[in-house]
Scaffold this motif. Structure first.
Motif, PDB file in Angstrom:
ATOM      1  N   SER A   2       0.801  -1.221   0.000  1.00  0.00           N
ATOM      2  CA  SER A   2       0.000   0.000   0.000  1.00  0.00           C
ATOM      3  C   SER A   2       0.831   1.268   0.000  1.00  0.00           C
ATOM      4  O   SER A   2       0.497   2.231  -0.655  1.00  0.00           O
ATOM      5  N   LEU A   3       1.909   1.281   0.761  1.00  0.00           N
ATOM      6  CA  LEU A   3       2.673   2.509   0.951  1.00  0.00           C
ATOM      7  C   LEU A   3       4.145   2.294   0.641  1.00  0.00           C
ATOM      8  O   LEU A   3       4.701   1.224   0.915  1.00  0.00           O
ATOM      9  N   ASP A   4       4.777   3.322   0.100  1.00  0.00           N
ATOM     10  CA  ASP A   4       6.224   3.331  -0.102  1.00  0.00           C
ATOM     11  C   ASP A   4       6.841   3.957   1.149  1.00  0.00           C
ATOM     12  O   ASP A   4       6.905   5.181   1.274  1.00  0.00           O
ATOM     13  N   VAL A   5       7.244   3.114   2.070  1.00  0.00           N
ATOM     14  CA  VAL A   5       7.725   3.563   3.377  1.00  0.00           C
ATOM     15  C   VAL A   5       9.231   3.779   3.321  1.00  0.00           C
ATOM     16  O   VAL A   5       9.984   2.882   2.921  1.00  0.00           O
ATOM     17  N   SER A   6       9.659   4.941   3.748  1.00  0.00           N
ATOM     18  CA  SER A   6      11.093   5.250   3.772  1.00  0.00           C
ATOM     19  C   SER A   6      11.778   4.435   4.869  1.00  0.00           C
ATOM     20  O   SER A   6      11.151   4.059   5.870  1.00  0.00           O
ATOM     21  N   PRO A   7      13.065   4.174   4.706  1.00  0.00           N
ATOM     22  CA  PRO A   7      13.807   3.473   5.762  1.00  0.00           C
ATOM     23  C   PRO A   7      13.735   4.210   7.103  1.00  0.00           C
ATOM     24  O   PRO A   7      13.659   3.586   8.157  1.00  0.00           O
TER      25      PRO A   7
END
Length: 130
Positions: A2-7
């Motif tokens: 669903s989401l492009d989560v940053s490190p």
């Protein structure tokens, strides 16, 4: 996914609470169609012309439809959008999202929009596989 989560946001989540603004920014950048649709509907609602604002136009692509479905199917994403825009969201079919004032859940218009009757009346064979 669903989401492009940053490190950085992932590391934050692994060690404790997530910054709501960072989460909302992740939603905005990962699901831009859904975010901007709700933003535009909120602007329309804020004109005061109607009790709620809703979208009757299907998304142009399946990717956009997927963004909207992912945004509204997730309690945390939905809650973040509601809190940010100061609205109550309601959803029917594959694309009919509506924004209501926060206190509207106790009102007749919101109850009618979210009723089983309204759900049935908003069905269409064209939306069967959405």
């Amino acid at each position: 996914m669903s989401l492009d989560v940053s490190p950085r946001l992932l590391a934050q989540a692994e060690t404790g609470e997530v910054d709501p603004a960072a989460f909302l920014d992740t939603v905005r950048t990962s699901l831009p169609y859904a975010y901007h649709l709700i933003e535009n509907l909120t602007s329309e609602l804020n004109t005061g012309a109607r009790e709620f604002a809703d979208n009757l136009t299907p998304p142009a692509t399946e990717a956009e439809r997927g963004q909207l479905l992912r945004a509204l199917a997730s309690d945390s994403i939905r809650r973040a959008l509601e809190n940010h825009f100061g609205v109550r969201l309601a959803f029917q079919n594959c694309h009919r999202v509506a924004v209501f004032p926060v206190g509207a859940a106790d009102g007749d218009t919101y109850r009618r929009f979210t009723s089983q009757r309204a759900q049935i009346l908003n069905q269409s064979p064209l939306l069967r596989d959405c």
